[in-house]
Design an enzyme around this catalytic site. Structure first.
Site, PDB file in Angstrom:
ATOM      1  N   ARG A  69     -38.377 -33.865  14.345  1.00  0.00           N
ATOM      2  CA  ARG A  69     -38.188 -35.286  14.046  1.00  0.00           C
ATOM      3  C   ARG A  69     -37.808 -36.091  15.290  1.00  0.00           C
ATOM      4  O   ARG A  69     -37.992 -37.291  15.348  1.00  0.00           O
ATOM      5  CB  ARG A  69     -37.087 -35.420  12.998  1.00  0.00           C
ATOM      6  CG  ARG A  69     -37.325 -36.574  12.079  1.00  0.00           C
ATOM      7  CD  ARG A  69     -36.506 -36.562  10.850  1.00  0.00           C
ATOM      8  NE  ARG A  69     -35.337 -35.689  10.885  1.00  0.00           N
ATOM      9  CZ  ARG A  69     -34.637 -35.391   9.803  1.00  0.00           C
ATOM     10  NH1 ARG A  69     -34.996 -35.857   8.638  1.00  0.00           N
ATOM     11  NH2 ARG A  69     -33.573 -34.631   9.888  1.00  0.00           N
ATOM     12  N   LYS A 174     -34.810 -15.606   9.742  1.00  0.00           N
ATOM     13  CA  LYS A 174     -33.760 -15.321   8.782  1.00  0.00           C
ATOM     14  C   LYS A 174     -32.823 -16.517   8.666  1.00  0.00           C
ATOM     15  O   LYS A 174     -32.845 -17.340   9.579  1.00  0.00           O
ATOM     16  CB  LYS A 174     -32.999 -14.065   9.183  1.00  0.00           C
ATOM     17  CG  LYS A 174     -32.127 -14.238  10.454  1.00  0.00           C
ATOM     18  CD  LYS A 174     -31.331 -13.018  10.701  1.00  0.00           C
ATOM     19  CE  LYS A 174     -29.895 -13.228  10.352  1.00  0.00           C
ATOM     20  NZ  LYS A 174     -29.049 -13.773  11.432  1.00  0.00           N
ATOM     21  N   LYS A 208     -36.066  -4.997  19.478  1.00  0.00           N
ATOM     22  CA  LYS A 208     -35.343  -4.434  20.628  1.00  0.00           C
ATOM     23  C   LYS A 208     -35.945  -3.076  20.979  1.00  0.00           C
ATOM     24  O   LYS A 208     -36.196  -2.252  20.093  1.00  0.00           O
ATOM     25  CB  LYS A 208     -33.857  -4.253  20.283  1.00  0.00           C
ATOM     26  CG  LYS A 208     -33.104  -5.568  20.107  1.00  0.00           C
ATOM     27  CD  LYS A 208     -31.634  -5.306  19.781  1.00  0.00           C
ATOM     28  CE  LYS A 208     -30.928  -6.561  19.357  1.00  0.00           C
ATOM     29  NZ  LYS A 208     -30.527  -7.433  20.436  1.00  0.00           N
ATOM     30  N   ASP A 262     -25.276 -12.574   7.562  1.00  0.00           N
ATOM     31  CA  ASP A 262     -25.760 -12.804   8.925  1.00  0.00           C
ATOM     32  C   ASP A 262     -26.207 -11.507   9.607  1.00  0.00           C
ATOM     33  O   ASP A 262     -27.187 -11.501  10.347  1.00  0.00           O
ATOM     34  CB  ASP A 262     -24.638 -13.472   9.735  1.00  0.00           C
ATOM     35  CG  ASP A 262     -25.087 -13.872  11.123  1.00  0.00           C
ATOM     36  OD1 ASP A 262     -26.140 -14.532  11.225  1.00  0.00           O
ATOM     37  OD2 ASP A 262     -24.398 -13.524  12.108  1.00  0.00           O
ATOM     38  N   HIS A 267     -29.863  -6.743   9.927  1.00  0.00           N
ATOM     39  CA  HIS A 267     -29.885  -5.906  11.128  1.00  0.00           C
ATOM     40  C   HIS A 267     -29.292  -4.503  10.888  1.00  0.00           C
ATOM     41  O   HIS A 267     -29.872  -3.500  11.274  1.00  0.00           O
ATOM     42  CB  HIS A 267     -29.109  -6.568  12.272  1.00  0.00           C
ATOM     43  CG  HIS A 267     -29.547  -7.973  12.576  1.00  0.00           C
ATOM     44  ND1 HIS A 267     -30.838  -8.391  12.477  1.00  0.00           N
ATOM     45  CD2 HIS A 267     -28.846  -9.061  12.997  1.00  0.00           C
ATOM     46  CE1 HIS A 267     -30.928  -9.675  12.829  1.00  0.00           C
ATOM     47  NE2 HIS A 267     -29.722 -10.097  13.137  1.00  0.00           N
ATOM     48  N   LYS A 368     -17.371 -10.567  14.558  1.00  0.00           N
ATOM     49  CA  LYS A 368     -17.316 -11.517  15.683  1.00  0.00           C
ATOM     50  C   LYS A 368     -15.933 -11.395  16.330  1.00  0.00           C
ATOM     51  O   LYS A 368     -14.964 -11.019  15.675  1.00  0.00           O
ATOM     52  CB  LYS A 368     -17.471 -12.945  15.174  1.00  0.00           C
ATOM     53  CG  LYS A 368     -18.798 -13.218  14.481  1.00  0.00           C
ATOM     54  CD  LYS A 368     -19.901 -13.487  15.476  1.00  0.00           C
ATOM     55  CE  LYS A 368     -21.184 -13.888  14.775  1.00  0.00           C
ATOM     56  NZ  LYS A 368     -22.367 -13.674  15.612  1.00  0.00           N
TER      57      LYS A 368
HETATM   58  C1  BG6 Z   1     -28.299 -12.975  14.875  1.00  0.00           C
HETATM   59  C2  BG6 Z   1     -27.063 -13.457  14.205  1.00  0.00           C
HETATM   60  O1  BG6 Z   1     -29.272 -12.631  13.936  1.00  0.00           O
HETATM   61  O2  BG6 Z   1     -27.994 -11.831  15.668  1.00  0.00           O
HETATM   62  C3  BG6 Z   1     -25.981 -13.774  15.211  1.00  0.00           C
HETATM   63  O3  BG6 Z   1     -27.370 -14.615  13.454  1.00  0.00           O
HETATM   64  C4  BG6 Z   1     -25.744 -12.601  16.120  1.00  0.00           C
HETATM   65  O4  BG6 Z   1     -24.774 -14.146  14.578  1.00  0.00           O
HETATM   66  C5  BG6 Z   1     -27.051 -12.098  16.695  1.00  0.00           C
HETATM   67  O5  BG6 Z   1     -24.872 -13.023  17.156  1.00  0.00           O
HETATM   68  C6  BG6 Z   1     -26.853 -10.818  17.461  1.00  0.00           C
HETATM   69  O6  BG6 Z   1     -28.038 -10.507  18.097  1.00  0.00           O
HETATM   70  P1  BG6 Z   1     -28.047  -9.842  19.530  1.00  0.00           P
HETATM   71  O7  BG6 Z   1     -29.480  -9.622  19.815  1.00  0.00           O
HETATM   72  O8  BG6 Z   1     -27.355 -10.784  20.455  1.00  0.00           O
HETATM   73  O9  BG6 Z   1     -27.273  -8.577  19.358  1.00  0.00           O
END
Ligand code: BG6
Length: 525
Positions: A69, A174, A208, A262, A267, A368
């Site tokens: 936008r 995601k 990765k 998250d 993951h 975190k």
């Molecule tokens: C993301 C999350 O999918 O992956 C983040 O939303 C997280 O919160 C991140 O920090 C971690 O990814 P990486 O590749 O930095 O380990």
């Protein structure tokens, strides 16, 4: 997986430099980024596309079209792209390469909530001199708009049918849903507009190198695979610990998501699947994804489990680091509710009810503002059946043989990428003394090349039409089925504990309770 190359690394000569990959993509493409002014575009997508360009991993004819936008023109969006690339590129940025790359960059100003913006996009894309007819649409937008945007795209003719001469592929970032129900509904609307093979649900962990290597380690070697089972494995620990908090305004998104949605639902469960799945029948996308789905479907339902004993959630509180600097609490972070109950730490114990893994606890943990940034999978083996080396009499002395622990295989996903196997060895002394040593494979000691960014690999795979490293519809729903009981328990039980932990620590001590009654403990290193 599109191609499998076997090479041999020369050992003992220092890290080797792998020559640049030559992949020639012949099909011209327009890469249309929806949500082009956002953080992901700046930090990941544009730098990844530039790195691909420099490495000649983009087709000769390509266009990148930013759609948002904000009031950019082609020219000002190119400046935005250039700045993003300079700031976030992993490879050195040469001005000339950047300038020629930017010639392929364009901008479409519009509102993704409005159908008219898609009609004008459709018209714009008709200019075949600038915009090749194969379309990769990257949805880097608010998840609640996925369904609307897809229906606008379909209605305005932006999505070609699967059998059309030119392809349309859609990448969906995601979070894919907020629970099983919303993920299921989203799948239904996605599949109303697209064929499954046109959908690329991103889980960037799968891009990765170290994550892809889990399958190579397990299935390209005959000697390791037989070790992966309840016969020898005591338990598995999967950790994704981060030191970051809510930088760059992430608080608003994170406060509505939390560690479960998250990180764990996607993951961590993916890492679990790769380390526990059966060998696939072949290395094709569906064969691999079938095996992952089977693992997810075999997870012992958490609805049958006393969740207070299998799940620990936590939130960081303020603390002071070694230099006397204050680390803020989660609730005082930017764009976080001051009374937030969102979990910034989560530890869960799962088990897999199948022939291979029955009875083996799988511990998943993420958070975190933890003590260290480390993502790893540790496969902890059982003790030998007989402890021959516990204490030994040697010439009247009792030798000190404490200090050996069971074998452990660790996939170091990041940082210090590699794989190590711990085993016991005799010390070179006249007595019988045994201690832990490690066989270690390190990427940086073996290969000089920097590891590619996950997004480079994933974007390349979309261009090649390879869905292996993307999550299939049934897979994403199976992930949600695993975690849904936790979400339900939290929603219905207002006093499900939310433990506090000091920012910069290894998380709440309550997480240790998941392992009570066993010899196990979290590996904090
Ligand atoms: C993301 C999350 O999918 O992956 C983040 O939303 C997280 O919160 C991140 O920090 C971690 O990814 P990486 O590749 O930095 O380990």
């Amino acid at each position: 997986m599109s191609e499998i190359v076997q090479t041999e690394t020369k050992q003992g000569r220092g890290p080797e430099t792998i020559p640049p990959t030559t992949i020639h993509l012949s099909q011209p493409v327009t890469i249309n980024i929806l949500g082009a002014s956002g953080d992901l575009t700046q930090r990941k997508l544009l730098p990844a596309l530039f790195a691909m360009y420099v490495q000649k991993l983009l087709p000769d004819e390509f266009a990148i079209l930013g759609f948002a936008r904000r009031d950019y023109t082609d020219e000002t969006f190119r400046q935005f792209a250039g700045e993003a690339i300079r700031q976030f590129a992993r490879l050195p940025v040469e001005s000339e390469a950047l300038a020629t790359f930017c010639e392929h960059v364009f901008y479409h100003r519009g509102d993704i909530e409005e159908y008219a913006s898609f009609r004008s996009l459709y018209t714009k894309l008709f200019d075949r001199r600038l915009f090749p007819a194969n379309h990769l649409h990257y949805l880097s937008i608010r998840p609640e708009l996925f369904a609307t945007v897809l229906s606008h795209m379909k209605a305005s003719g932006l999505i070609n049918p699967i059998d059309a001469p030119n392809w349309s592929r859609v990448v969906i970032e995601k979070p894919f849903g907020r629970d099983w129900e919303t993920a299921h509904a989203l799948n239904q609307s996605v599949l109303q507009h697209l064929h499954e093979s046109q959908v690329y649900r991103i889980d960037h962990f799968l891009g990765k190198e170290t994550v892809q290597n889990i399958l190579s380690f397990r299935f390209a070697n005959a000697i390791f695979e037989p070790l992966f089972s309840s016969h020898l494995v005591d338990h598995i620990q999967i950790t994704a610990a981060e030191t970051v908090g809510m930088e760059s305004g992430r608080g608003a998104y994170y406060d509505a998501s939390g560690a479960l949605r998250d990180m764990l639902q996607n993951h961590l469960l993916q890492l679990m699947c790769l380390v526990t799945m059966e060998p696939p029948a072949s290395m094709t996308a569906d064969a691999i994804r079938n095996e992952k789905v089977k693992v997810l479907q075999s997870v012992h339902p958490l609805s049958d489990v006393d969740l207070k004993k299998a799940v620990v959630r936590g939130q960081y509180v303020a603390s002071t680091d070694a230099n006397g600097k204050e680390r803020p609490s989660y609730r005082s972070e930017d764009r976080v509710a001051t009374d937030s109950k969102t979990e910034t730490f989560l530890a869960v114990r799962l088990s897999i009810d199948n022939w291979r893994w029955a009875g083996v606890p799988i511990y998943l943990r993420t958070g975190k503002r933890l003590a260290r940034r480390v993502t790893e999978i540790a496969v902890q083996f059982k003790k030998p059946p007989l402890q021959l080396f516990q204490t030994v009499e040697c010439d009247g002395d009792v030798c000190d043989l404490t200090g050996t622990s069971p074998n452990q295989l660790v996939f170091r996903i990041q940082p210090d990428e590699g794989i190590s196997l711990r085993f016991a060895a005799k010390r070179p002394v006249m007595q019988v003394q045994v201690e832990n040593v490690a066989m270690d494979f390190s990427y940086s000691e073996t290969w000089q090349n920097q590891l590619p960014e996950a997004y480079e690999r994933l974007l390349l795979d979309v261009l090649r039409g390879d869905t292996t490293l993307f999550t299939r519809s049934d897979e994403v729903e199976a992930e949600w089925r695993v975690v849904d009981p936790i979400l339900k328990a939290w929603a219905s039980n207002g006093d499900f504990p939310l433990a506090e932990y000091p920012a910069g620590s290894w998380g709440p001590t309550e997480a240790d309770a998941l392992m009570h009654g066993t010899d196990e403990e979290w590996l904090n290193r």
